[in-house]
Design a protein around this motif. Sequence first.
Motif, PDB file in Angstrom:
ATOM      1  N   ARG A 163      -6.716   1.227  -1.362  1.00  0.00           N
ATOM      2  CA  ARG A 163      -6.920   1.584   0.057  1.00  0.00           C
ATOM      3  C   ARG A 163      -6.102   2.818   0.425  1.00  0.00           C
ATOM      4  O   ARG A 163      -6.552   3.667   1.189  1.00  0.00           O
ATOM      5  CB  ARG A 163      -6.544   0.390   0.952  1.00  0.00           C
ATOM      6  CG  ARG A 163      -7.600  -0.703   0.959  1.00  0.00           C
ATOM      7  CD  ARG A 163      -7.399  -1.650   2.133  1.00  0.00           C
ATOM      8  NE  ARG A 163      -6.201  -2.451   1.982  1.00  0.00           N
ATOM      9  CZ  ARG A 163      -6.157  -3.629   1.376  1.00  0.00           C
ATOM     10  NH1 ARG A 163      -7.255  -4.153   0.861  1.00  0.00           N
ATOM     11  NH2 ARG A 163      -5.035  -4.304   1.281  1.00  0.00           N
ATOM     12  N   GLU A 213       0.824  -1.214   0.000  1.00  0.00           N
ATOM     13  CA  GLU A 213       0.000   0.000   0.000  1.00  0.00           C
ATOM     14  C   GLU A 213       0.857   1.262   0.000  1.00  0.00           C
ATOM     15  O   GLU A 213       0.337   2.371   0.032  1.00  0.00           O
ATOM     16  CB  GLU A 213      -0.945  -0.020   1.208  1.00  0.00           C
ATOM     17  CG  GLU A 213      -1.953  -1.131   1.078  1.00  0.00           C
ATOM     18  CD  GLU A 213      -2.994  -1.139   2.183  1.00  0.00           C
ATOM     19  OE1 GLU A 213      -3.134  -0.128   2.890  1.00  0.00           O
ATOM     20  OE2 GLU A 213      -3.653  -2.178   2.339  1.00  0.00           O
ATOM     21  N   ASN A 237      -7.862   5.852  -0.926  1.00  0.00           N
ATOM     22  CA  ASN A 237      -9.065   6.167  -0.144  1.00  0.00           C
ATOM     23  C   ASN A 237      -8.711   6.823   1.187  1.00  0.00           C
ATOM     24  O   ASN A 237      -9.396   7.742   1.626  1.00  0.00           O
ATOM     25  CB  ASN A 237      -9.894   4.897   0.078  1.00  0.00           C
ATOM     26  CG  ASN A 237     -10.697   4.530  -1.162  1.00  0.00           C
ATOM     27  OD1 ASN A 237     -10.970   5.381  -1.998  1.00  0.00           O
ATOM     28  ND2 ASN A 237     -11.040   3.265  -1.292  1.00  0.00           N
ATOM     29  N   ARG A 238      -7.645   6.351   1.825  1.00  0.00           N
ATOM     30  CA  ARG A 238      -7.206   6.991   3.079  1.00  0.00           C
ATOM     31  C   ARG A 238      -6.815   8.439   2.816  1.00  0.00           C
ATOM     32  O   ARG A 238      -7.157   9.333   3.575  1.00  0.00           O
ATOM     33  CB  ARG A 238      -6.014   6.229   3.677  1.00  0.00           C
ATOM     34  CG  ARG A 238      -6.400   4.986   4.460  1.00  0.00           C
ATOM     35  CD  ARG A 238      -5.257   4.542   5.363  1.00  0.00           C
ATOM     36  NE  ARG A 238      -4.083   4.159   4.606  1.00  0.00           N
ATOM     37  CZ  ARG A 238      -3.869   2.934   4.111  1.00  0.00           C
ATOM     38  NH1 ARG A 238      -4.756   1.979   4.289  1.00  0.00           N
ATOM     39  NH2 ARG A 238      -2.762   2.666   3.440  1.00  0.00           N
ATOM     40  N   GLU A 252     -12.070   2.990   3.417  1.00  0.00           N
ATOM     41  CA  GLU A 252     -10.988   2.262   2.735  1.00  0.00           C
ATOM     42  C   GLU A 252     -11.469   1.370   1.596  1.00  0.00           C
ATOM     43  O   GLU A 252     -10.764   1.152   0.624  1.00  0.00           O
ATOM     44  CB  GLU A 252     -10.220   1.403   3.746  1.00  0.00           C
ATOM     45  CG  GLU A 252      -9.151   2.189   4.464  1.00  0.00           C
ATOM     46  CD  GLU A 252      -8.084   1.298   5.069  1.00  0.00           C
ATOM     47  OE1 GLU A 252      -8.200   0.071   4.981  1.00  0.00           O
ATOM     48  OE2 GLU A 252      -7.141   1.845   5.633  1.00  0.00           O
ATOM     49  N   ASP A 253     -12.698   0.826   1.750  1.00  0.00           N
ATOM     50  CA  ASP A 253     -13.182  -0.107   0.722  1.00  0.00           C
ATOM     51  C   ASP A 253     -14.010   0.589  -0.371  1.00  0.00           C
ATOM     52  O   ASP A 253     -14.645  -0.071  -1.187  1.00  0.00           O
ATOM     53  CB  ASP A 253     -13.980  -1.237   1.372  1.00  0.00           C
ATOM     54  CG  ASP A 253     -15.152  -0.693   2.177  1.00  0.00           C
ATOM     55  OD1 ASP A 253     -15.203   0.546   2.349  1.00  0.00           O
ATOM     56  OD2 ASP A 253     -15.993  -1.476   2.641  1.00  0.00           O
TER      57      ASP A 253
END
Lengths: 435, 288
Positions: free
Chosen positions: A207, A149, A210-211, A217-218
């Motif tokens: 993820r 990530e 999205n953070r 996150e999903d």
Amino acid sequence: MRGIFFAAWRNFVRNLHRYRVLLAALVIITLVLTVVLAVVLGLRASLHEKASRYFAGDAVVLGYIGDGDSQIDHVEEVLAAVEGLADGGVSVKTRSLRSTYYDQQNIELFFSGYWFKQRRLVGVEWDLERPVLEKFDFVEGSVPEEEDERGILISTATAEQLRVGLGDELLVSIRSDRGRTNTAELIVRGIYAESSFFGYTPYMHRRALNRLREAPEDRVNEVGVYLRDPLATQEEAARALAAKLAERLPSFGVLETREAYRDEARRKRDRREYGVVTVGAQLEEINDLLSAMALIAGTLIFMFLCIVVVGVSNTFAMIIWERTREIGTLRALGMGRGRTVLSFLIEAGILGLAGVVLGQLLAVGLMELFRLLFHFPPNFVSTLFLTQGRLRWILPEWGILMIGVLVLAASLLGSLRSALRAGRMRPVDALHRQG
Amino acid sequence: MYGQKRYVLEMRASFFSYIYGKKAARLVSTLRGLMLAALLCLGGAALGAQDFSRAESREILERVDRLVTYPQSDFSAEYTVVESRPGEGNSRTKMTMFRRDRKDTYTIIIMEPAGDRGKGYLRVGDKLWLYDPVPRRFTVISSKDRFQNTSLRNSDFTRSSLAEDFRIVARRQEELGSYLTDVYDLEAVSDKVSFPKKRIWIDQNHLVRKMEDYSLSGRHMRTTAIPDYKELGDFYVPTRIVIQDELRGRRVDGAVQHQRTFVSVAKASFQSLPDQVFTRAYIERVGD
């Protein structure tokens, strides 16, 4: 009938010296036709491949409520619709579940004081899209491992601006969905050759993006489908996918144009509705440009073919004139008018066929040689239309057949008048003529 | 390759040296060494962090806001913004600012450089427009955007609203050059602000002397120093501001230099201004 074919073949070989110029002209026209068609198809396929990677797939499911941004709230249902595509006979290579962030003003990458703005950020699942992402023309590195990530893929255009290399840690700054300045430190895992507008897009884990966006996150914004034969099946797949979606969710169907795409994104709704857009619709302008190029090339080729018809006609007239006594002898020995005409038409057919075969073989050889020998450095045009810096050409069966028919038709049409004149000759007149 | 963190720390030290003298730079250098120990000593508690109620926060920050906010009168001044881009030279922007804090509005007219002359900014409440005299068009922009591609943000020209937009999460005391300052760590309570986290150094006169802006993830984005204020009646006008962009810069002759923005404010006045100054028509007229 076999006899006349054999006679025509023998006459063709015997008079090959007379046909040399004509054969060369037909080889050249076939070569030009083949190269133009194969290169245009190759450029289109290359562009399509890049675009589908950029836009999340060959057919992409979008979910709109009217705020301009796509979001998939019903991921399970959408995935079930995608799975259902295979039942309908559509061959799917892989799919994508993406988070996408568009903001031309506020996506900035920093490294050691250098900075560079980006057009969009794409959040992917590395393993899910690996078969597609691996097609990047990597200058350094490769697609990160699934759980990575902290990895990011950037283009050569971005890497050059930032003076960043593989393994360096760069800073991504965006304005989050709440409008707050947020940053993340990511490690460069791969640098792909790209200087066109597709190059202003870094790829990172969904993820992580999205953070950065302050989103769950999903969160998924787009679900895409990569097809095995995208150019031939994307529209059919889009219609089938839209139908499957409509069985499960409120749907707005298939978006055919960019205008429809823009309008649907902004149309206010009570609830989220889902639809499908193809890469073809997203690339409408570029496809129009390619079609215009193909049209111009087609017009030029048509003019070239007309010239060839006239050339064949004149050359055949000369050949008939030179072979008048031979025609007279054959006619005196009992060859009928029809068979005389047919004999010359078969000669013209053999001439055309030889031109087609030689021309196409030469074209294929030249294109492959060009592809192997020439590697273009990344710049706007080369990375937009080429594949890994090399010319890509595609010559489908229908293309081979179409070119064959065109050239053969030109040859037959050009020879028709002279063949008819040969058929009309009286043996006595033909034998009487000095030559 | 030079480490990004080390690069930031070096630049921070040289920035302090530039603004507040070598003593301050040494202090930062020492603090750097002490950072690890400080973190081990239960962080905030060891640094004097304490819980602040919203009311306490407001009271402290309102005191700061009050000195640089002018609700009773209009404010106008001439601003000169010099953007220093290492390796690329300097660019200078001169502009006239008109501010009316009681209405939360401002108008900025760009005078220099010649290429930007006539451009205007109008802020009314939460709305901000940029006028470009070439196409004669207004566009809506965000107060969080960079001002003329400098390290300034459009929101830097509004009245000070620390009390409304932030709450204090930690406090300690620190010497900043010759100033004894209270250092407050702030967290935004509103999404309107340009940076969600801040650290401010307040001197004994309740004037902000230094400010650090952070991203949501805690990345240091910008440092602002305000070495000079001019006292006008009960209020203060910052007359010299230096902003260091912590992310933008260049390596020049082997040394890393940050992009800096120098703002000087002259001809500050509290004379009242006609209402029409804060209209789009006024900006259009001036720009044409």
